[in-house]
Motif scaffolding. Structure first.
Motif, mmCIF file in Angstrom:
data_model
loop_
_atom_site.group_PDB
_atom_site.id
_atom_site.type_symbol
_atom_site.label_atom_id
_atom_site.label_comp_id
_atom_site.label_asym_id
_atom_site.label_seq_id
_atom_site.Cartn_x
_atom_site.Cartn_y
_atom_site.Cartn_z
ATOM 1 N N ARG A 21 -40.477 18.961 -15.042
ATOM 2 C CA ARG A 21 -41.511 18.877 -15.087
ATOM 3 C C ARG A 21 -41.660 18.696 -13.086
ATOM 4 O O ARG A 21 -41.491 18.133 -12.398
ATOM 5 C CB ARG A 21 -42.279 17.770 -15.733
ATOM 6 N N TYR A 22 -43.267 19.130 -12.881
ATOM 7 C CA TYR A 22 -44.036 19.123 -11.972
ATOM 8 C C TYR A 22 -44.506 17.267 -11.772
ATOM 9 O O TYR A 22 -44.896 17.277 -12.726
ATOM 10 C CB TYR A 22 -44.749 20.362 -11.608
ATOM 11 N N PRO A 23 -45.387 16.763 -10.782
ATOM 12 C CA PRO A 23 -45.980 15.805 -10.910
ATOM 13 C C PRO A 23 -46.737 15.644 -11.711
ATOM 14 O O PRO A 23 -47.256 14.853 -12.246
ATOM 15 C CB PRO A 23 -46.193 15.787 -9.525
ATOM 16 N N HIS A 24 -47.503 16.830 -11.570
ATOM 17 C CA HIS A 24 -48.675 17.146 -12.177
ATOM 18 C C HIS A 24 -48.962 16.944 -13.095
ATOM 19 O O HIS A 24 -49.894 16.754 -14.540
ATOM 20 C CB HIS A 24 -49.590 18.136 -11.628
ATOM 21 N N GLN A 25 -47.862 17.165 -13.929
ATOM 22 C CA GLN A 25 -47.477 16.795 -15.716
ATOM 23 C C GLN A 25 -47.198 15.701 -15.588
ATOM 24 O O GLN A 25 -47.151 15.939 -17.226
ATOM 25 C CB GLN A 25 -46.095 17.858 -15.815
ATOM 26 N N PHE A 26 -47.778 14.621 -15.316
ATOM 27 C CA PHE A 26 -47.001 13.820 -15.951
ATOM 28 C C PHE A 26 -48.496 13.105 -16.033
ATOM 29 O O PHE A 26 -49.060 13.383 -15.350
ATOM 30 C CB PHE A 26 -45.576 12.668 -15.066
ATOM 31 N N SER A 27 -47.978 11.523 -16.829
ATOM 32 C CA SER A 27 -49.138 10.584 -16.565
ATOM 33 C C SER A 27 -49.619 9.857 -15.511
ATOM 34 O O SER A 27 -48.707 9.577 -14.864
ATOM 35 C CB SER A 27 -49.694 9.865 -17.519
ATOM 36 N N GLY A 28 -50.328 8.845 -15.416
ATOM 37 C CA GLY A 28 -50.437 8.334 -13.765
ATOM 38 C C GLY A 28 -49.047 7.290 -13.584
ATOM 39 O O GLY A 28 -48.401 7.323 -12.936
ATOM 40 N N GLY A 29 -49.317 6.546 -14.685
ATOM 41 C CA GLY A 29 -48.083 5.165 -15.079
ATOM 42 C C GLY A 29 -46.413 6.448 -14.909
ATOM 43 O O GLY A 29 -45.689 5.882 -14.386
ATOM 44 N N GLN A 30 -46.348 7.302 -15.497
ATOM 45 C CA GLN A 30 -45.147 8.103 -15.676
ATOM 46 C C GLN A 30 -45.135 7.998 -14.136
ATOM 47 O O GLN A 30 -44.212 8.306 -13.432
ATOM 48 C CB GLN A 30 -45.558 9.181 -16.282
ATOM 49 N N ARG A 31 -46.358 8.744 -13.187
ATOM 50 C CA ARG A 31 -45.489 9.165 -11.577
ATOM 51 C C ARG A 31 -45.815 8.352 -10.383
ATOM 52 O O ARG A 31 -45.164 8.170 -10.065
ATOM 53 C CB ARG A 31 -47.291 10.217 -11.483
ATOM 54 N N GLN A 32 -46.045 7.172 -11.441
ATOM 55 C CA GLN A 32 -45.731 5.704 -10.583
ATOM 56 C C GLN A 32 -44.336 5.835 -10.501
ATOM 57 O O GLN A 32 -43.543 5.247 -9.649
ATOM 58 C CB GLN A 32 -46.611 4.886 -11.063
ATOM 59 N N ARG A 33 -43.703 5.640 -11.550
ATOM 60 C CA ARG A 33 -42.110 5.581 -11.667
ATOM 61 C C ARG A 33 -41.599 6.874 -11.486
ATOM 62 O O ARG A 33 -40.499 6.291 -11.119
ATOM 63 C CB ARG A 33 -42.042 5.055 -13.481
ATOM 64 N N VAL A 34 -41.474 7.821 -11.303
ATOM 65 C CA VAL A 34 -41.191 8.718 -10.359
ATOM 66 C C VAL A 34 -41.139 8.070 -8.949
ATOM 67 O O VAL A 34 -39.607 8.376 -8.106
ATOM 68 C CB VAL A 34 -41.845 10.577 -10.736
ATOM 69 N N GLY A 35 -42.158 7.814 -8.623
ATOM 70 C CA GLY A 35 -42.296 7.396 -7.320
ATOM 71 C C GLY A 35 -40.850 5.378 -7.122
ATOM 72 O O GLY A 35 -39.888 5.867 -6.356
ATOM 73 N N ILE A 36 -40.154 5.288 -8.075
ATOM 74 C CA ILE A 36 -40.124 4.061 -8.032
ATOM 75 C C ILE A 36 -38.741 4.313 -7.870
ATOM 76 O O ILE A 36 -37.835 4.222 -7.384
ATOM 77 C CB ILE A 36 -40.009 3.003 -8.789
ATOM 78 N N ALA A 37 -38.666 5.857 -8.904
ATOM 79 C CA ALA A 37 -37.117 5.729 -9.135
ATOM 80 C C ALA A 37 -36.566 6.919 -8.042
ATOM 81 O O ALA A 37 -35.659 6.863 -7.674
ATOM 82 C CB ALA A 37 -36.586 7.428 -10.004
ATOM 83 N N ARG A 38 -37.733 7.542 -7.146
ATOM 84 C CA ARG A 38 -36.969 8.694 -5.588
ATOM 85 C C ARG A 38 -36.672 7.208 -4.577
ATOM 86 O O ARG A 38 -35.693 7.901 -4.407
ATOM 87 C CB ARG A 38 -38.307 8.676 -5.164
ATOM 88 N N ALA A 39 -37.178 5.828 -5.249
ATOM 89 C CA ALA A 39 -36.661 5.191 -3.472
ATOM 90 C C ALA A 39 -35.307 4.258 -4.147
ATOM 91 O O ALA A 39 -35.012 4.052 -3.098
ATOM 92 C CB ALA A 39 -37.948 4.395 -3.890
ATOM 93 N N LEU A 40 -35.252 3.712 -5.643
ATOM 94 C CA LEU A 40 -34.140 3.309 -6.126
ATOM 95 C C LEU A 40 -32.828 4.162 -5.960
ATOM 96 O O LEU A 40 -32.054 4.153 -5.598
ATOM 97 C CB LEU A 40 -34.332 3.125 -7.763
ATOM 98 N N ALA A 41 -33.453 5.469 -5.609
ATOM 99 C CA ALA A 41 -31.953 6.677 -5.816
ATOM 100 C C ALA A 41 -31.406 6.550 -4.618
ATOM 101 O O ALA A 41 -30.019 7.369 -4.607
ATOM 102 C CB ALA A 41 -32.962 7.901 -6.047
ATOM 103 N N VAL A 42 -32.151 5.741 -3.250
ATOM 104 C CA VAL A 42 -31.062 6.220 -2.203
ATOM 105 C C VAL A 42 -29.845 5.234 -1.997
ATOM 106 O O VAL A 42 -29.660 4.480 -0.969
ATOM 107 C CB VAL A 42 -32.215 6.153 -1.180
ATOM 108 N N LYS A 43 -30.306 4.155 -3.152
ATOM 109 C CA LYS A 43 -29.599 3.114 -2.885
ATOM 110 C C LYS A 43 -30.064 2.215 -1.720
ATOM 111 O O LYS A 43 -28.738 1.351 -0.945
ATOM 112 C CB LYS A 43 -28.058 2.950 -2.861
ATOM 113 N N PRO A 44 -31.236 2.395 -1.025
ATOM 114 C CA PRO A 44 -31.878 1.063 0.006
ATOM 115 C C PRO A 44 -31.017 -0.487 -0.081
ATOM 116 O O PRO A 44 -30.801 -1.371 -1.060
ATOM 117 C CB PRO A 44 -32.879 0.563 -0.357
ATOM 118 N N ALA A 45 -31.419 -0.738 1.087
ATOM 119 C CA ALA A 45 -31.144 -2.623 0.784
ATOM 120 C C ALA A 45 -32.149 -3.211 0.657
ATOM 121 O O ALA A 45 -32.408 -4.659 0.419
ATOM 122 C CB ALA A 45 -30.465 -3.587 2.211
#
Ligand SMILES: Nc1ncnc2c1ncn2[C@@H]1O[C@H](COP(=O)(O)OP(=O)(O)OP(=O)(O)O)[C@@H](O)[C@H]1O
Ligand SMILES: Nc1ncnc2c1ncn2[C@@H]1O[C@H](COP(=O)(O)OP(=O)(O)OP(=O)(O)O)[C@@H](O)[C@H]1O
Ligand code: SF4
Ligand SMILES: [Mg+2]
Ligand SMILES: [Mg+2]
Lengths: 334, 321
Positions: free
Chosen positions: A162-186
């Motif tokens: 899906r594209y971002p506009h196809q999500f609810s507000g909270g789902q989109r926020q979780r996409v942002g969380i997933a993106r940050a976690l995906a690169v295994k930050p410190a």
């Protein structure tokens, strides 16, 4: 302070935004309107150390400079003055490889997921591209890795196309969380990262943050206006008022014995889960403007305890208990 | 008094490549003049889509399905023309969007946008319109309003943008406000100020309000009644005190149990076990079944929203348990 070297040290971090007189203003000025250039001092002289594996909560009124400080820490916005040290090294002086490592190690979860996700990319790319580019997963495992990461934040992996506009507000926020976690930050700067989530999913994400911290020693700067969440998660809490840190203390201590009158006022306002209707009342006193900060202690126009000195002299952060600093003249009165 | 808004069997579906997402699937509620209805529920449960449906803002591949009814002051909105809907949106119904940038134009200064709004409703001079815009900014707690009026949206903080969007909705003086997570990004002190203005508007001018939020503590102090949504349906509806103090639906009970507090420090938070069901493949029967601690065989059939106590409705076979 002695002890191990902090992961992140901020010294005198300051950020000014200049709002120039635009064309309309210049025309108005030709008729004597007197439109001036305005300067917003969004962050002033912030000193803060964050230890590895620590969760520091950052709390303060809307517009006080939290996101600006968060963006500086995440390397997205340069400071106007001050230094930032990463593992003891001045970020401004870092060269190629070190700088690259730092940029990957520090990730930000943005307050505004609408603006921070590329609307033309599918979630599979938003979450999966960076880890592939940086060699954390190979192309063959990318889809599985994305699915794993989405599941962790409570999203159906079937939504990866899906594209971002196809999500609810909270789902989109979780996409942002997933993106940050995906690169295994410190280190993650969480800017209102769970604000748009209902309590149950918020609990799932907060539990995930805590698990990652335990397993991988992740460090967080956790920006939130939700004091219950901050109290639940943080080891230490920093309170910001009009661009300055005015109190820093271990979380238990801060919530049990708030020292600064602003912190005290803030804690008194926390809405509780009580069913009776309440009549809301706006807070007393004039709201301060970063365009025209009050002299002395910036809180004095709203402070119930203000005395003459507060109007002329800015209080410095001083220790009031071990590990607990506060910037208020009342502490000198004994 | 007759309701300002009456929603009956509202069904809004998205016909996507992956299948039909039944984002809203059979929603009924009324909002009376001056009443504040809190709409809470799981992320993705259909709160925003419900609001968008009322305002006629659903774009293809989404559509309000045949048999749905939305009556606003007696007028059937599902049958209204796009022009009529636009006229209503401009005046009688205002929406405060979850994303303030849906209200704000990034390339226009805030004063231009606010003065336009005022002048679209009342014939006043530009100076008078500016004065009203200025007062509206003060109402939502934005200091230095004169300088702020001359700024662009990107020069505001996240919470300030949200407050400007709220100020614009208040300028409309509408009959109905649909406020979608309007105070999510705001700290408690400013939240208090905005809730104060919202309450005042409803009490003084009889504006009806739907306040969408996931923050139970906020609606608990604000709303007259609360509707709880789960997977596109209302699963509980009742007076605020009844829903918060004596919740009947297991989902509502789980929600109340997940609120973090002082007592949860350092411990794992109670989370409702399992995952939200995908709207694309909803199970038969109660959508909460797979996560429900008290489910029984009967739950494989869909329960109806029933009035188990006076004015207190729940969609659960075991609501009385
Ligand atoms: N790009 C910019 N240009 C001009 N001013 C800015 C810019 N970004 C932020 N500001 C100003 O800096 C101040 C601090 O903004 P910031 O976004 O850091 O606040 P915040 O504490 O995150 O608030 P909120 O809780 O509302 O998100 C505000 O007065 C804001 O108007
Ligand atoms: N354009 C779209 N195409 C497909 N599905 C969509 C679209 N817009 C929304 N949905 C889906 O409809 C469901 C309901 O979304 P909605 O935005 O109403 O949720 P919400 O209750 O407002 O959640 P939140 O609290 O996270 O904002 C979600 O599962 C979402 O993924
Ligand atoms: S209907 Fe059954 S499964 Fe659904 S909430 Fe009630 S008891 Fe649980
Ligand atoms: Mg912010
Ligand atoms: Mg929503």
């Amino acid at each position: 302070m002695t002890g191990p070297q902090p992961l992140l040290s901020l010294r005198g971090i300051t950020k000014r935004f200049v709002q120039r007189v635009d064309l309309a203003g210049k025309i108005a000025n030709a008729f004597g309107a007197g439109v001036r250039e305005t300067v917003v001092q969004a962050v002033s002289d912030v000193d803060l150390d964050v230890a590895e594996g620590e969760v520091v909560g950052l709390v303060g009124e809307s517009g006080c400079g939290k996101s600006t400080l968060g963006r500086i820490v995440a390397g997205i916005m340069p400071q106007s003055a001050g230094t930032m040290l990463w593992r003891g090294q001045d970020v401004a002086a870092m060269g190629g490889e070190d700088k690259h490592a730092w940029q990957l190690a520090v990730q930000m979860i943005f307050q505004d997921p609408f603006a921070s996700l590329n609307p033309r990319l599918r979630v599979s790319e938003i979450v999966g591209e960076a880890p592939r580019v940086h060699g954390l997963v190979d192309r063959g495992r990318q889809a599985a890795y994305v699915a794993e990461t989405l599941t962790k934040v409570g999203l159906d992996p079937a939504y990866a196309s899906r594209y971002p506009h196809q999500f609810s507000g909270g789902q989109r926020q979780r996409v942002g969380i997933a993106r940050a976690l995906a690169v295994k930050p410190a280190f993650i700067v969480c800017d209102e990262a769970v604000a748009a989530l209902d309590v149950s999913i918020q609990a799932q994400v907060l539990n995930l943050f805590m698990d990652l911290r335990r397993q991988l020693g992740l460090t967080y700067l956790f920006i939130s206006h939700n004091l219950a969440v901050v109290e639940h998660l943080s080891d230490r809490v920093a309170i910001m008022y009009l661009g300055r840190l005015i109190e820093i203390a271990p979380a238990d201590e801060l919530f049990a014995r708030p020292n600064h009158p602003y912190t005290q006022a803030l804690l008194a306002e926390v809405p509780k889960l009580e069913a009776h209707q309440r009549t809301y009342r706006p807070i007393a006193g004039e709201l301060p403007s970063p365009l025209d900060p009050p002299p002395g202690c910036a809180f004095h126009p709203r402070c119930p305890h203000a005395f003459a000195r507060c109007k002329v002299e800015r209080p410095a952060l001083k220790q009031v208990a071990p590990g607990h600093v506060s910037a208020c003249h009342l502490n000198d009165r004994g | 008094m007759s309701a300002t808004l009456s929603v009956r069997n509202l069904r809004t579906h998205f016909f996507t490549k992956e299948g039909v997402a039944k984002a809203v699937d059979g929603v009924d509620f009324d909002v009376a003049p001056g009443e504040i209805l809190g709409l809470v529920g799981e992320s993705g449960s259909g709160k925003t889509v419900t609001g968008f449906s009322i305002l006629g803002l659903i774009d293809p591949p989404g559509r309000i399905v045949e048999g749905s009814s939305i009556r606003f002051n007696g007028e059937e909105l599902t049958a209204a023309s796009p022009e009529r809907l636009r006229a209503i949106r401009g005046a009688a119904i205002a929406m405060i969007f979850q994303d303030p940038m849906m209200t704000l134009n990034p390339v226009l200064r805030v004063d231009t946008q606010m003065i336009e709004t005022v002048q679209a409703h009342v014939k006043v001079s530009a100076a008078e319109a500016r004065d009203r815009a200025r007062k509206a900014l003060v109402q939502v707690g934005i200091p230095s309003p004169d300088e702020r009026l001359r700024a662009y949206p990107h020069q505001f903080s996240g919470g300030m943008r949200q407050r400007v969007a709220i100020a614009i909705a208040l300028l409309h003086k509408p009959k109905l406000i649909v406020a979608d997570e309007p105070t999510t990004a705001l700290d408690v002190t400013i939240q208090g100020q905005i809730l104060f203005e919202a309450q005042r508007l409803c009490r003084e001018s009889g504006t009806a309000m739907i306040w969408v939020t996931h923050d139970l503590a906020v609606v608990a102090g604000l709303a007259d009644r609360i509707a709880v949504m789960y997977a596109g349906r209302i699963v509980e509806l009742g007076r605020t005190a009844d829903v918060i103090e004596r919740p009947m639906h297991p989902y509502t009970k789980g929600l109340i149990g997940s609120v973090p507090s002082q007592n949860t420090r350092g411990h794992r938070l109670a989370q409702i076990p399992g995952m939200t069901p995908s709207l694309l493949r909803l199970p038969a029967g109660c959508a909460f079944k797979a996560r429900c601690p008290i489910a029984v065989d009967k739950c494989n059939e869909m329960p109806a929203l029933e009035e188990h106590r006076p004015g207190h409705w729940a969609r659960c076979w075991r609501a009385a348990a």
